[in-house]
Write an enzyme that holds these catalytic residues in place. Sequence first.
Site, PDB file in Angstrom:
ATOM      1  N   ASP A 263       0.866  -1.168   0.000  1.00 30.36           N
ATOM      2  CA  ASP A 263       0.000   0.000   0.000  1.00 30.36           C
ATOM      3  C   ASP A 263       0.910   1.226   0.000  1.00 30.36           C
ATOM      4  O   ASP A 263       2.069   1.163   0.413  1.00 30.36           O
ATOM      5  CB  ASP A 263      -0.944  -0.006   1.216  1.00 30.36           C
ATOM      6  CG  ASP A 263      -2.169   0.881   0.968  1.00 30.36           C
ATOM      7  OD1 ASP A 263      -2.121   1.715   0.032  1.00 30.36           O
ATOM      8  OD2 ASP A 263      -3.158   0.751   1.704  1.00 30.36           O
TER       9      ASP A 263
HETATM   10  C1  BGC Z   1      -5.030   3.304   0.081  1.00 31.90           C
HETATM   11  C2  BGC Z   1      -5.156   2.306  -1.037  1.00 31.90           C
HETATM   12  C3  BGC Z   1      -5.018   2.997  -2.369  1.00 31.90           C
HETATM   13  C4  BGC Z   1      -3.679   3.710  -2.405  1.00 31.90           C
HETATM   14  C5  BGC Z   1      -3.397   4.430  -3.705  1.00 31.90           C
HETATM   15  C6  BGC Z   1      -3.791   4.173  -0.065  1.00 31.90           C
HETATM   16  O1  BGC Z   1      -3.848   5.238   0.822  1.00 31.90           O
HETATM   17  O2  BGC Z   1      -5.012   2.633   1.326  1.00 31.90           O
HETATM   18  O3  BGC Z   1      -6.390   1.646  -0.943  1.00 31.90           O
HETATM   19  O4  BGC Z   1      -5.145   2.075  -3.409  1.00 31.90           O
HETATM   20  O5  BGC Z   1      -3.646   4.670  -1.367  1.00 31.90           O
HETATM   21  O6  BGC Z   1      -4.268   5.494  -3.882  1.00 31.90           O
END
Ligand code: BGC
Length: 750
Positions: A263
């Site tokens: 993530d």
């Molecule tokens: C989130 C993810 C997301 C990623 C990219 C993160 O803060 O937890 O779900 O895909 O950002 O935007």
Amino acid sequence: MYRRILTLVGLALCLAACKTAPKGPQDLLTVNDKKIDAVIAQMTLEEKVNMLHSKTNMSSAGVERLGIADMHYADGPFGIREEGVPNGFQSAGWQLDSATYFPTGSALAATWSEDLAYQYGTGMGVEARLRGKDVILGPAVNIQRLPVGGRTYEYLSEDPILSAALALYYTKGVQDQGTAVCIKHFAVNNQETNRGSVDAQVDERTLREIYLKPFERAVVEGGAMSVMPAYNKVNGDYCSENEHLLNEILRGEWGFKGFTVSDWGGTHSTMGAMLHGLNVQMTGDNYLGQPVIDSIKVGKLTEEMVDEKVRQILRVRYAIEAIPDDVANTKQTSQPESQAIAKAVAEKSIVLLKNEGGALPLKPGVKKIAVIGQNAVLKTQSGGVGAGVKALYEITPLEGIRKRAGADVQVDYAPGYKNFPGRRWGRNPATPDPLVATAIDEPADKKLLAEAVKLARQADVVIFFGGTNKSIETEGSDRANIDLPTGQNEVVKALYEANKNLVTVLISGGPTDLRQLEPVSPAIVQGWWNGTEGGTALAEVLFGDIAPSGKLPFTFPAKLDDSPAFALGNFPDKTQGGDLFTMLYRQDLSREERAEIMAKLPKPVSQYTEGSLVGYRWYDTKNVKPMYAFGHGLSYVDFGYGAMTAAAGKDTVTVSFELSNEGAMPADEVVQLYVARPGATVEWPAKELKAFARVSLKAGEKKTVELSIPVKDLRYWNVEKNAWDLEHGTLQLLLGAASDDIRQTAEVAI
Ligand code: BGC
């Protein structure tokens, strides 16, 4: 441009010619391994390591010299997110990137429809391809453990069987379009509070039976090509370097052959990531860039380890056809077919929670409607951080109602209450806005209230729109409670006093406390954040063009303290750990300074001592009556459940019964099969969902319905044997329309 890369179709053809049949969908990914190894042999160490981290905010590198395209990612999960600038989330200011906004996760789950989840996936997959995206950062399938969870609306259900079925079909839908999913957030990502540092401490049986199920089905049966480890820790280790989750279970037991993507900001070390299962650091290269090369030089890592990681990435790169730059983004992202899917999902997701005296559908004689509440005009496509969508269009509830009502019906609107712009991400405007509250628990605004009551008095029927918004329920923070914000209870009470013909529509992604609202609302509808066509679908249900057929994918507790993690004091943890995610993006600090601050932060923990008693499993087992039970949802017709016959075979338990639509309009019913285990020696919840089906019936129609439970789904995780195990004995089968509305029971021996 790029060398032609095998598409999924080509891959399937090649497989047909292969001598040894693949063992499962994951094995499809290995068909190019020989070719991939030959390519890896031509790559320099620098080129390989360059593939292990971000290139831009939404891409990781290929090797242009060898015709290997970059990997392009897209949020997900409810529409292809608008294009951002290369190194951040700020808008790139494009025109053609407006996408279809699909109903959010809990709305999709309320359809209880594998077919719709599949179609939803196809819509997402098609639009991703138009944008040149290879991997969708979704579906998001964590279990809704906490009613206050900031991402409850992104996630599907509190139940693993329902979540797993929808996760599987969403995955298949996307991947059948030649786009990869990146199923997230693996695993036990159930809270936003301290999400970047919290250690979820969960026992192995609960982990397997509840929290991993949706991921397992999407990976094993759906062939999910990539997986996003979550921000949090599970049992001591960060998910992005968790040997048990990534190497032992995902790759070892489930046979995952694709790649993992941390993530954003969720990578924590070079050695941890390299040794324990991470492929790509998103974003940044401070762990999986130069430090990998340095570690090889000093003998801590080997080039073969890098080769293996690159091989796993290339398997997906070879399975997904790269879209050339001059082909991508030449058409509008949002497509009519996807808009139709979004509408179909919205239509089947709306849950009629209460309908006293047949308050709904609206009577044909209605000439004057008062629509009260800002949620009737609020667009819900953006907000909520990562899951926002720049929609090509979005029909609000008020627009939907006005359009359906037509010129002969007067529809008046009043805002009723101020809306709250968010605890964490919102900003206070320089000059106060009369429609914006400064605190979530601000009492009702007297002027707005008086104006609403006046309209209500003059109307034939009042439709009150309450609920939350995507600043209240959002990634990055959990709600402090589930109370209706900004004096909504006061408003609805005053409206009811003014006019007893009142219908309440709740616009939210998660549950709210309805103890004050319920007694003054003859009809209550859960309307969700329902996508591009949400207002159209809602109007169809309110006016009775279609019968409502959604069923709750989570429990509405009567009060927050009734819910398991709160009742046991497991949440919230009082330790303030600080959000590592925010820390990692602080440009004013050096890497060393950040590491020093982070090392000193307290280490928050979330104890999962409720075990498998999540959601309705808890309420049923502990005899706690919820406001509305899991699986609940009314229709405009009655359904007859004929006598059930049941049989237990070696591999499946099957039940069969006749379902009849006893009403005068077509309608769908979602039938649910739960099991209980009288006399079991192993501990079980009072009952558990094991099968379900959405059945469409014309007015007066009868159908024989068969439901089957794979015997493997009746097993439990035996911690002593460290394996799945079946307890033989009596199985009680409970067939019903909701977890608290069981119509038939039968017993079989397994
Ligand atoms: C989130 C993810 C997301 C990623 C990219 C993160 O803060 O937890 O779900 O895909 O950002 O935007």
